[in-house]
Design a protein around this motif. Structure first.
Motif, short mmCIF file in Angstrom:
data_model
loop_
_atom_site.label_atom_id
_atom_site.label_comp_id
_atom_site.label_asym_id
_atom_site.label_seq_id
_atom_site.Cartn_x
_atom_site.Cartn_y
_atom_site.Cartn_z
N SER A 48 0.76 -1.24 0.03
CA SER A 48 -0.05 -0.03 0.23
C SER A 48 1.11 1.29 0.04
O SER A 48 2.21 1.19 0.18
CB SER A 48 -0.80 -0.11 1.26
OG SER A 48 -0.43 0.30 2.36
N ILE A 49 0.39 2.54 -0.30
CA ILE A 49 1.04 3.89 -0.37
C ILE A 49 0.15 4.80 -0.19
O ILE A 49 -1.35 4.71 -0.45
CB ILE A 49 1.60 3.85 -1.91
CG1 ILE A 49 2.32 5.25 -1.85
CG2 ILE A 49 0.49 3.89 -2.96
CD1 ILE A 49 3.81 5.12 -1.39
N THR A 50 0.40 5.73 0.61
CA THR A 50 -0.46 7.09 1.02
C THR A 50 0.03 8.11 -0.13
O THR A 50 1.26 8.37 -0.04
CB THR A 50 -0.30 7.22 2.41
OG1 THR A 50 -0.77 6.34 3.23
CG2 THR A 50 -1.05 8.47 2.68
N THR A 110 -9.87 5.10 -0.16
CA THR A 110 -9.04 3.85 -0.39
C THR A 110 -9.27 3.30 -1.72
O THR A 110 -10.53 3.15 -2.19
CB THR A 110 -9.13 3.15 0.63
OG1 THR A 110 -8.74 3.35 1.95
CG2 THR A 110 -8.20 1.65 0.38
N PHE A 111 -8.36 3.14 -2.77
CA PHE A 111 -8.53 2.61 -3.98
C PHE A 111 -7.57 1.62 -4.28
O PHE A 111 -6.57 1.41 -3.52
CB PHE A 111 -8.33 3.85 -5.01
CG PHE A 111 -9.02 5.10 -4.64
CD1 PHE A 111 -10.39 5.18 -4.93
CD2 PHE A 111 -8.38 6.14 -4.31
CE1 PHE A 111 -11.18 6.15 -4.70
CE2 PHE A 111 -9.25 7.29 -3.95
CZ PHE A 111 -10.47 7.43 -4.05
N HIS A 112 -8.03 0.78 -5.08
CA HIS A 112 -7.21 -0.51 -5.52
C HIS A 112 -6.78 -0.28 -7.08
O HIS A 112 -7.75 -0.46 -7.80
CB HIS A 112 -8.08 -1.75 -5.27
CG HIS A 112 -8.64 -1.73 -3.79
ND1 HIS A 112 -9.71 -1.08 -3.42
CD2 HIS A 112 -7.85 -2.25 -2.71
CE1 HIS A 112 -9.94 -1.22 -2.00
NE2 HIS A 112 -8.71 -2.01 -1.57
N ILE A 113 -5.49 -0.79 -7.35
CA ILE A 113 -4.81 -0.76 -8.47
C ILE A 113 -4.31 -2.29 -8.55
O ILE A 113 -3.83 -2.84 -7.73
CB ILE A 113 -4.06 0.14 -9.05
CG1 ILE A 113 -2.84 0.48 -8.18
CG2 ILE A 113 -4.95 1.63 -8.92
CD1 ILE A 113 -2.06 1.52 -8.67
N TYR A 114 -4.22 -2.72 -9.84
CA TYR A 114 -3.61 -4.22 -9.95
C TYR A 114 -3.14 -4.41 -11.55
O TYR A 114 -3.20 -3.39 -12.54
CB TYR A 114 -4.27 -5.32 -10.02
CG TYR A 114 -5.66 -5.51 -10.80
CD1 TYR A 114 -5.61 -6.87 -11.62
CD2 TYR A 114 -6.52 -4.60 -11.25
CE1 TYR A 114 -6.35 -6.83 -12.74
CE2 TYR A 114 -7.37 -4.74 -12.28
CZ TYR A 114 -7.25 -5.94 -12.93
OH TYR A 114 -8.21 -6.11 -14.09
N LEU A 123 -2.10 -3.26 -5.45
CA LEU A 123 -1.80 -2.13 -4.61
C LEU A 123 -2.73 -1.43 -4.06
O LEU A 123 -3.73 -1.01 -4.94
CB LEU A 123 -0.55 -1.28 -5.72
CG LEU A 123 -0.33 0.02 -4.97
CD1 LEU A 123 0.95 -0.42 -3.87
CD2 LEU A 123 0.58 1.06 -5.89
N THR A 124 -2.69 -1.05 -2.76
CA THR A 124 -3.96 -0.24 -2.12
C THR A 124 -3.25 1.19 -2.33
O THR A 124 -2.25 1.31 -1.54
CB THR A 124 -4.15 -0.85 -0.84
OG1 THR A 124 -4.76 -2.13 -0.98
CG2 THR A 124 -5.24 0.00 -0.22
N VAL A 125 -4.30 1.96 -2.61
CA VAL A 125 -3.87 3.52 -2.79
C VAL A 125 -4.53 4.08 -1.78
O VAL A 125 -5.72 4.31 -1.75
CB VAL A 125 -3.97 4.20 -4.09
CG1 VAL A 125 -3.39 5.43 -4.07
CG2 VAL A 125 -2.98 3.33 -4.95
N ILE A 126 -4.14 4.86 -0.73
CA ILE A 126 -4.82 5.56 0.11
C ILE A 126 -4.52 6.97 0.08
O ILE A 126 -3.42 7.69 0.21
CB ILE A 126 -4.63 5.44 1.97
CG1 ILE A 126 -4.50 3.69 1.88
CG2 ILE A 126 -5.04 6.12 2.74
CD1 ILE A 126 -3.76 3.01 3.11
N VAL A 127 -5.71 7.80 -0.18
CA VAL A 127 -5.56 9.07 -0.47
C VAL A 127 -6.01 10.12 0.66
O VAL A 127 -7.18 9.80 0.98
CB VAL A 127 -6.33 9.57 -1.91
CG1 VAL A 127 -6.28 10.89 -2.39
CG2 VAL A 127 -5.77 8.61 -3.11
#
Length: 128
Positions: A48-50, A110-114, A123-127
């Motif tokens: 994950s990444i913020t 919280t968004f998800h990309i793959y 990858l979980t993207v926390i904005v």
């Protein structure tokens, strides 16, 4: 004779101007100081990444492996493409050892990309 030469120069100038205008392209912005995630051969190197709201995420393909990054995730070995409200739409192709920035993440959440190629590459993207 001078008239033909003048017309030729004007036409050549117009053609050159048109050709130059068609070649102008805004390059993708890559914020080297902003958040980034490295991709290995078949995985994101972190889960994950913020990302600050309004910023892009730089994806770095640190291996000589292709990736296609989209919205969604792998669930129990099955690719699930999703459209998450507020997430930028991603369809990014990497050929290996290259870097690209996503469109900006303008909504907190919280968004998800793959990677559509590599099973389990999420990858979980926390904005914020």
């Amino acid at each position: 004779m001078y008239k033909k030469l003048l017309v030729g120069l004007v036409l050549l100038s117009m053609f050159t101007l048109l050709l130059a205008a068609c070649g102008i392209e805004k390059p993708a912005s890559i914020d080297a100081g902003g958040p980034s995630v490295k991709m290995g051969t078949n995985a994101f190197l972190q889960a994950s990444i913020t990302v600050p709201k309004g910023k892009t995420l730089t994806l770095i393909d640190s291996a000589a492996a292709p990736h296609i990054i989209q919205n969604g995730s792998w669930v129990n070995g099955t690719a699930k493409t999703t459209t998450e409200s507020g997430a930028p739409t991603l369809n990014m192709s990497f050929s290996g050892s290259d870097t690209q920035a996503t469109p900006p993440f303008t909504t907190a959440g919280t968004f998800h990309i793959y990677c559509t190629i590599h099973s389990g590459m999420n990858l979980t993207v926390i904005v914020q």
